[in-house]
Design an enzyme around this catalytic site. Structure first.
Site, PDB file in Angstrom:
ATOM      1  N   ASN A  26      -1.580  -0.149   7.562  1.00 42.02           N
ATOM      2  CA  ASN A  26      -1.038  -1.480   7.870  1.00 42.02           C
ATOM      3  C   ASN A  26      -0.250  -2.116   6.716  1.00 42.02           C
ATOM      4  OD1 ASN A  26      -3.193  -2.113   6.270  1.00 42.02           O
ATOM      5  ND2 ASN A  26      -4.194  -3.471   7.738  1.00 42.02           N
ATOM      6  N   GLU A  71      -9.421 -11.576  -7.138  1.00 39.07           N
ATOM      7  CA  GLU A  71      -8.614 -10.350  -7.042  1.00 39.07           C
ATOM      8  C   GLU A  71      -7.527 -10.303  -8.119  1.00 39.07           C
ATOM      9  OE1 GLU A  71      -9.201  -9.242  -2.322  1.00 39.07           O
ATOM     10  OE2 GLU A  71      -7.230  -9.898  -2.995  1.00 39.07           O
ATOM     11  N   ARG A 107       3.204  -6.737   9.518  1.00 41.39           N
ATOM     12  CA  ARG A 107       2.452  -5.653  10.162  1.00 41.39           C
ATOM     13  C   ARG A 107       2.960  -5.353  11.572  1.00 41.39           C
ATOM     14  NH1 ARG A 107      -3.407  -7.627   7.741  1.00 41.39           N
ATOM     15  NH2 ARG A 107      -3.451  -6.240   5.930  1.00 41.39           N
ATOM     16  N   TYR A 142     -12.506  -3.041  -2.693  1.00 40.14           N
ATOM     17  CA  TYR A 142     -12.972  -2.969  -1.305  1.00 40.14           C
ATOM     18  C   TYR A 142     -14.496  -2.922  -1.196  1.00 40.14           C
ATOM     19  CZ  TYR A 142      -8.234  -2.455   0.644  1.00 40.14           C
ATOM     20  OH  TYR A 142      -6.924  -2.672   1.052  1.00 40.14           O
ATOM     21  N   HIS A 201      -1.822  -5.587   1.664  1.00 39.65           N
ATOM     22  CA  HIS A 201      -3.067  -6.328   1.469  1.00 39.65           C
ATOM     23  C   HIS A 201      -2.705  -7.729   1.002  1.00 39.65           C
ATOM     24  CE1 HIS A 201      -6.999  -7.596  -0.005  1.00 39.65           C
ATOM     25  NE2 HIS A 201      -6.337  -8.062  -1.055  1.00 39.65           N
ATOM     26  N   PHE A 229     -14.863   2.982   8.335  1.00 35.84           N
ATOM     27  CA  PHE A 229     -13.514   3.268   7.836  1.00 35.84           C
ATOM     28  C   PHE A 229     -13.431   3.297   6.313  1.00 35.84           C
ATOM     29  CE2 PHE A 229     -13.755  -1.340   8.606  1.00 35.84           C
ATOM     30  CZ  PHE A 229     -13.296  -1.868   7.405  1.00 35.84           C
ATOM     31  N   THR A 247      -4.971  -7.968  10.792  1.00 33.91           N
ATOM     32  CA  THR A 247      -5.242  -6.614  10.273  1.00 33.91           C
ATOM     33  C   THR A 247      -4.697  -5.489  11.152  1.00 33.91           C
ATOM     34  OG1 THR A 247      -7.263  -7.582   9.387  1.00 33.91           O
ATOM     35  CG2 THR A 247      -7.084  -5.181   9.293  1.00 33.91           C
ATOM     36  N   LYS A 269       0.833  -1.200   0.000  1.00 36.67           N
ATOM     37  CA  LYS A 269       0.000   0.000   0.000  1.00 36.67           C
ATOM     38  C   LYS A 269       0.879   1.266   0.000  1.00 36.67           C
ATOM     39  CE  LYS A 269      -3.749  -2.387   2.517  1.00 36.67           C
ATOM     40  NZ  LYS A 269      -4.492  -2.417   3.807  1.00 36.67           N
ATOM     41  N   ARG A 294      -0.992 -14.521   4.340  1.00 37.43           N
ATOM     42  CA  ARG A 294      -1.727 -13.989   5.507  1.00 37.43           C
ATOM     43  C   ARG A 294      -0.888 -14.190   6.776  1.00 37.43           C
ATOM     44  NH1 ARG A 294      -6.397 -10.818   4.522  1.00 37.43           N
ATOM     45  NH2 ARG A 294      -7.180 -11.416   6.557  1.00 37.43           N
TER      46      ARG A 294
HETATM   47  P1  IDP Z   1      -7.240  -7.307   5.853  1.00 32.30           P
HETATM   48  O1  IDP Z   1      -6.490  -6.272   5.048  1.00 32.30           O
HETATM   49  O2  IDP Z   1      -6.402  -7.857   6.966  1.00 32.30           O
HETATM   50  O3  IDP Z   1      -7.856  -8.380   5.001  1.00 32.30           O
HETATM   51  P2  IDP Z   1      -9.928  -6.192   6.144  1.00 32.30           P
HETATM   52  O4  IDP Z   1     -10.832  -6.450   7.308  1.00 32.30           O
HETATM   53  O5  IDP Z   1     -10.273  -6.853   4.842  1.00 32.30           O
HETATM   54  O6  IDP Z   1      -8.437  -6.549   6.595  1.00 32.30           O
HETATM   55  O7  IDP Z   1      -9.877  -4.622   5.925  1.00 32.30           O
HETATM   56  C1  IDP Z   1      -9.311  -4.079   4.761  1.00 32.30           C
HETATM   57  C2  IDP Z   1      -8.442  -2.917   5.129  1.00 32.30           C
HETATM   58  O8  IDP Z   1      -9.254  -1.879   5.667  1.00 32.30           O
HETATM   59  C3  IDP Z   1      -7.413  -3.189   6.243  1.00 32.30           C
HETATM   60  O9  IDP Z   1      -6.235  -3.798   5.781  1.00 32.30           O
HETATM   61  C4  IDP Z   1      -7.162  -1.794   6.772  1.00 32.30           C
HETATM   62  O10 IDP Z   1      -6.263  -1.082   5.915  1.00 32.30           O
HETATM   63  C5  IDP Z   1      -8.539  -1.163   6.655  1.00 32.30           C
HETATM   64  N1  IDP Z   1      -9.278  -1.255   7.908  1.00 32.30           N
HETATM   65  C6  IDP Z   1      -9.942  -2.331   8.390  1.00 32.30           C
HETATM   66  N2  IDP Z   1     -10.517  -2.054   9.577  1.00 32.30           N
HETATM   67  C7  IDP Z   1     -10.194  -0.774   9.840  1.00 32.30           C
HETATM   68  C8  IDP Z   1     -10.494   0.114  10.939  1.00 32.30           C
HETATM   69  O11 IDP Z   1     -11.160  -0.236  11.910  1.00 32.30           O
HETATM   70  N3  IDP Z   1      -9.979   1.381  10.835  1.00 32.30           N
HETATM   71  C9  IDP Z   1      -9.234   1.811   9.777  1.00 32.30           C
HETATM   72  N4  IDP Z   1      -8.943   1.011   8.737  1.00 32.30           N
HETATM   73  C10 IDP Z   1      -9.400  -0.260   8.763  1.00 32.30           C
HETATM   74 MG    MG Z   2      -9.401  -8.266   3.597  1.00 32.32          MG
END
Ligand code: IDP
Ligand code: MG
Length: 151
Positions: free
Chosen positions: A112, A126, A102, A49, A115, A57, A91, A9, A85
């Site tokens: 973070n 994807e 991370r 997304y 992805h 968010f 996350t 990212k 993963r």
């Molecule tokens: P992942 O990237 O670990 O699969 P997801 O739940 O799919 O996590 O969320 C996608 C992305 O959205 C996360 O990687 C993060 O950048 C962002 N995100 C998820 N939850 C939050 C939050 O509570 N606050 C801010 N950003 C978030």
């Molecule tokens: Mg995800």
């Protein structure tokens, strides 16, 4: 053979961690089959997304991922999704296990770094969303039988 999409990212690019992230996945043993450096359009971000639309968010997430260029990489391997993963960690960086990307390089959930696809079907979808078939390379590495038991 499973495929997974990894995005380094904008924070990863600005912080000079592109090589670090790719290196960790490369050394683990997954096979690289596609890679590009690109600016993400709002349309692509919204498709990628879509599952998060309506969440608090979401708007921040779209502006984060479209704010500046990213590196997108496709990896192949017997358990490519799970392997990535595990390397990335969960996350929220402060909940991620030490030694994961991370945990080692990030502090905030909204910054973070990476992805990774969250399941084999999602990985295939994807990859199809981000890459044209001709952008992916089908090849076998020298020594692959020492990494993949069946190949
Ligand atoms: P992942 O990237 O670990 O699969 P997801 O739940 O799919 O996590 O969320 C996608 C992305 O959205 C996360 O990687 C993060 O950048 C962002 N995100 C998820 N939850 C939050 C939050 O509570 N606050 C801010 N950003 C978030
Ligand atoms: Mg995800």
């Amino acid at each position: 053979m499973e495929r997974t999409l990894v995005i380094i990212k904008p924070d990863g690019v600005h912080r000079g961690l592109v090589g670090e992230v790719i290196s960790r996945i490369e050394r683990r043993g997954l096979r690289l089959i596609g890679m590009k450096f690109m600016q993400v359009s709002p349309e692509l971000a919204a498709q990628h997304y879509a599952i998060h639309k309506g969440k608090p968010f979401y708007d921040g997430l779209i502006s984060y991922i479209t704010s500046s260029p990213v590196v997108v990489v496709v990896w192949e391997g017997p358990k490519a999704v799970e392997t990535v993963r595990q390397l990335m960690g969960v996350t929220n960086p402060t909940a991620a296990a030490p030694g994961t990307i991370r945990a080692d390089f990030a502090v905030e959930i909204g910054r973070n770094l990476t992805h990774g696809s969250d399941g084999p079907e999602n990985g295939a979808a994807e990859v199809a969303l981000w890459f044209k078939p001709q952008e992916l390379v089908s090849w076998q590495r020298d020594g692959e039988r020492w990494v993949f038991e069946k190949n």
